[in-house]
Write an enzyme that holds these catalytic residues in place. Structure first.
Site, short mmCIF file in Angstrom:
data_model
loop_
_atom_site.label_atom_id
_atom_site.label_comp_id
_atom_site.label_asym_id
_atom_site.label_seq_id
_atom_site.Cartn_x
_atom_site.Cartn_y
_atom_site.Cartn_z
N GLU A 76 0.81 -1.21 0.00
CA GLU A 76 0.00 0.00 0.00
C GLU A 76 0.86 1.27 0.00
O GLU A 76 0.58 2.20 -0.75
CB GLU A 76 -0.91 -0.03 1.24
CG GLU A 76 -1.89 1.11 1.33
CD GLU A 76 -2.94 1.08 0.22
OE1 GLU A 76 -3.20 0.00 -0.31
OE2 GLU A 76 -3.48 2.16 -0.10
N ASP A 77 1.88 1.29 0.82
CA ASP A 77 2.59 2.55 1.07
C ASP A 77 3.99 2.64 0.46
O ASP A 77 4.65 3.67 0.59
CB ASP A 77 2.71 2.80 2.59
CG ASP A 77 1.35 3.04 3.22
OD1 ASP A 77 0.43 3.44 2.49
OD2 ASP A 77 1.20 2.81 4.44
#
Ligand code: MN
Length: 704
Positions: A76-77
């Site tokens: 996700e990051d």
């Protein structure tokens, strides 16, 4: 800062074969990928996945899950891909991280529709691998622990509310009690700071003296265990502010009334000792009524097992006590994680989570996401129970629903004609509460009609309405029958042969359209028999006198429906309780005795001349739970120390109230015991008798 070695040592506590280099690699991978990212708290971002990994270790999760926890935000990051994770850490880890990543938007969405959509993803992921849900819970727990660093109050409140509504119930549902408790307490602090502070300050006040109290009570309970030759571990604690608050809410009581803020846990070696310890406690301390729960014989739907009771314990303190074995304790603390099997390279054995599949099933059948969202909230927060029909269909009912609710949910005809039910193949009373996953089958008899006390058996509106409707029409018919029988009974009693013409004349004179209406009015007690008699005297120009003044009789306090207007005489041979089939024996010129239909003594006395038998039935008021009735039992028991208190424990466990216990004749090693107890109806008495019969040391249980 936590080092890779800290993590490895943590895992080794429960899984010695941990792959040390893989853990180190995951640690470095996450550290490198998150690099200089910073959290709102000002901490390096890397601290977050590290904490999540630690929470997972505290839950004794398998190696793959811990690694996935450490990597859960990389897709996700950061620029990490699933393939990359798969190559280095294996497909299991990659799938879990992917599952968690798909859910990340769940948190930032504020639109109900979108939230529901993400919740759906969460469930589908959990259905494919329950560990994804556990990582998500650990992730949420750490985010809650750092919630105070979020600047926007609206955001904090939103996250806290979502935690209470969705994550805490999910944690409870899979039995991860430790996580559930923490989530609830933090969310509670955020949402209701005033209530939290007021409870906390009162607890602090109590804390000052409670340390000494807890250790004294613990040692008293330990002494008791030693005297019973039971080895155990006892711990005491003050309950958490959230659990105190929710108890205050559920039972609608004030802090002052909530005296049992102390809870003690007794962990013993085996199931037999659980009950022995319980017996010892109930024998030595006053039991608080209605608080005993046997989750050993009936585990909660998350497999939680324990005995719960509340007593006025040592130092006269009202305390809650939980008794369980070591295995049960592990399940209580770690939930499904306690069932992990680490034999094969640290991987899990398949744990069946039918409830998740049920949710997914609803999800596929719900018409809109909003509807699904509402359904799911009730499902996970356990406001609904799901049971299965004999054909395998899933039926959802509100929590607290009984087998009879289920019958009415199928069709009102099924409900009205229900006579027996099977729960998971076992015959059970119709008021048995349904638990998630129960298979329910209803046996019907078309000649059967609803009984008045059924209204107390059901919680659903559909069942309540149907029962009321059926009872109303039955009631009308019964009132008519009672009125008619009282009418003819009365004239026979006065040695008058009343003709059909006389009946019509009395009805007309009293301004009734028909004899039916006349009888109905007598049945409802609107019209007394002395009114009828004076009318009769008027018509017939006679001076017949009332033999027994019946002006009071309609106010008879006995909850019996068709009791004639004559005095009720006491009996000693049997003691009928609501639900028993009862008969009346009318003694000419004296009054009526009320007996159980099977009562031998009563049956032998009928001679057709001086005594006559009439059928009676209980009225609805008889089944008011607040009113208690006397029942007498004769029990043949192996006469050994402790057995008497065990009998008392069984009876009290089913909410019976013993008011007298007499030891009668003894023969060899057996003794006959007479018990008088207070119960509310035949259903409760039957349950008590069944419980007694299932005890090994009890030979025979009969009513007297
Ligand atoms: Mn995270």
């Amino acid at each position: 800062m936590v080092t890779p070695q800290d993590l490895i040592n943590g895992i080794k506590e429960y899984y010695p074969n941990v792959d040390e280099s893989l853990i180190e690699r995951a640690y470095l991978f996450a550290l490198t990928k998150h690099g200089t990212q910073i959290r709102e708290s000002g901490d390096p971002f890397f601290f977050h996945p590290l904490e999540v990994a630690e929470i997972l270790i505290s839950l004794r999760m398998d190696q793959d899950t811990v690694i996935a926890g450490m990597l859960h935000d990389t897709i996700e990051d950061t620029n990490t891909t699933i393939d990359e994770l798969g190559k280095i850490f294996g497909n299991n880890v990659a799938n879990m991280v992917e599952g968690v990543s798909k859910l990340s938007k769940f948190e930032s969405s504020s639109i109900a529709e979108k939230q529901a959509e993400n919740f759906k993803k969460l469930l589908i992921s959990a259905a494919s691998d329950i560990r994804i849900l556990i990582i998500k819970l650990a992730d949420r727990l750490h985010n809650m622990k750092t919630l105070k660093f979020k600047k926007k109050k609206v955001r904090r409140q939103y996250i806290a509310k979502e935690t209470l509504e969705i994550y805490a119930p999910l944690a409870e549902r899979i039995g991860v009690t430790k996580v559930k408790d923490e989530l609830q307490d933090i969310a509670f602090t955020e949402l209701y700071p005033d209530i939290y502070n007021s409870i906390k300050s009162r607890l602090n006040h109590l804390y000052e003296s409670s340390e000494h109290i807890i250790s004294t009570i613990t040692s008293k309970l330990t002494e008791l265990a030693i005297s019973l030759d039971i080895s155990c571990t006892i711990s005491g604690r003050i309950k958490s502010p959230y659990s105190i608050w929710s108890k205050m809410n559920v039972r609608n009581i004030s802090f002052e009334q909530l005296a049992d803020i102390m809870a003690f846990r007794i962990v013993v070696d085996n199931v037999a000792q659980c009950y022995q310890m319980l017996g010892g406690i109930h024998k030595n301390y006053l039991v608080v009524p209605n608080r005993f729960r046997d989750y050993i014989s009936t585990p909660k739907n998350n497999n939680y097992q324990s005995l719960h009771t509340s007593v006025i314990g040592p130092l006269n303190k009202k305390i809650e006590i939980q008794i369980r074995t070591k295995e049960m304790h592990l399940v209580a603390e770690y939930g499904i994680a306690a069932h992990w099997d680490y034999k094969e390279n640290g991987s899990r054995t398949k744990v069946d989570h039918q409830w998740i599949n049920n949710l997914v099933h609803i999800l596929e059948n719900a018409s809109g996401m909003e509807e699904f969202w509402e359904n799911s909230k009730t499902e996970i927060s356990s406001n609904a129970v799901y049971c299965i029909t004999p054909k395998g269909n899933i039926v959802s009912l509100p929590k607290g629903s009984s087998v009879l609710d289920f019958a009415y949910s199928i069709h009102s005809d099924v409900g009205n004609s229900a006579i027996e039910s099977r729960l998971n193949g076992q015959l059970v009373p119709l008021n048995t509460k349904i638990e998630n996953g129960d298979q329910v089958e209803i046996l019907t008899d078309q000649n059967h009609i609803p009984e008045p006390h059924w209204e107390d058996y059901v919680v659903t509106l559909k069942a309540k309405t149907a029962i009321k409707k059926a009872l109303n029409s039955l009631e009308k018919e019964r009132i008519f029958m009672i009125g008619r029988s009282n009418f003819y009974e009365f004239f026979k009693w006065h040695n008058v042969d009343i003709s059909e013409k006389d009946v019509q004349a009395i009805a007309k004179n009293l301004k009734f359209d028909s004899a039916t209406q006349l009888f109905y009015s007598i049945g409802t007690c609107e019209l007394t028999m002395s009114d009828v008699l004076s009318t009769y005297n008027e018509i017939k120009q006679t001076g017949l006198k009332l033999i027994i003044d019946n002006s009071e009789s309609c106010k008879n306090t006995l909850p019996i429906r068709n009791l004639p207007n004559i005095p009720v005489l006491p009996v000693t041979c049997c003691s009928p309780v609501p639900g028993d089939r009862i008969v009346g024996i009318i003694s000419r010129g004296k009054g009526i005795e009320i007996h159980i239909e099977e009562c031998q003594i009563s049956n032998n006395q009928i001679d057709g001349q001086e005594k006559r038998l009439i059928p009676l039935s209980w009225s609805k008021e008889a089944f008011d739970e607040k009113v208690r009735y006397l029942a007498k039992l004769a029990i043949v028991v192996v006469y050994e120390p402790g057995n008497l208190s065990a009998i008392a424990t069984i009876i009290e466990g089913k909410n019976g109230n013993i008011i007298n216990l007499k030891i009668g004749e003894k023969f060899e090693k057996f003794a006959r015991i007479q018990i008088e107890l207070e119960i509310s109806d035949i259903a409760q008495l039957t349950i008590i008798m069944a419980a007694l019969r299932s005890a090994e040391f009890i030979q025979k249980v009969t009513r007297t």
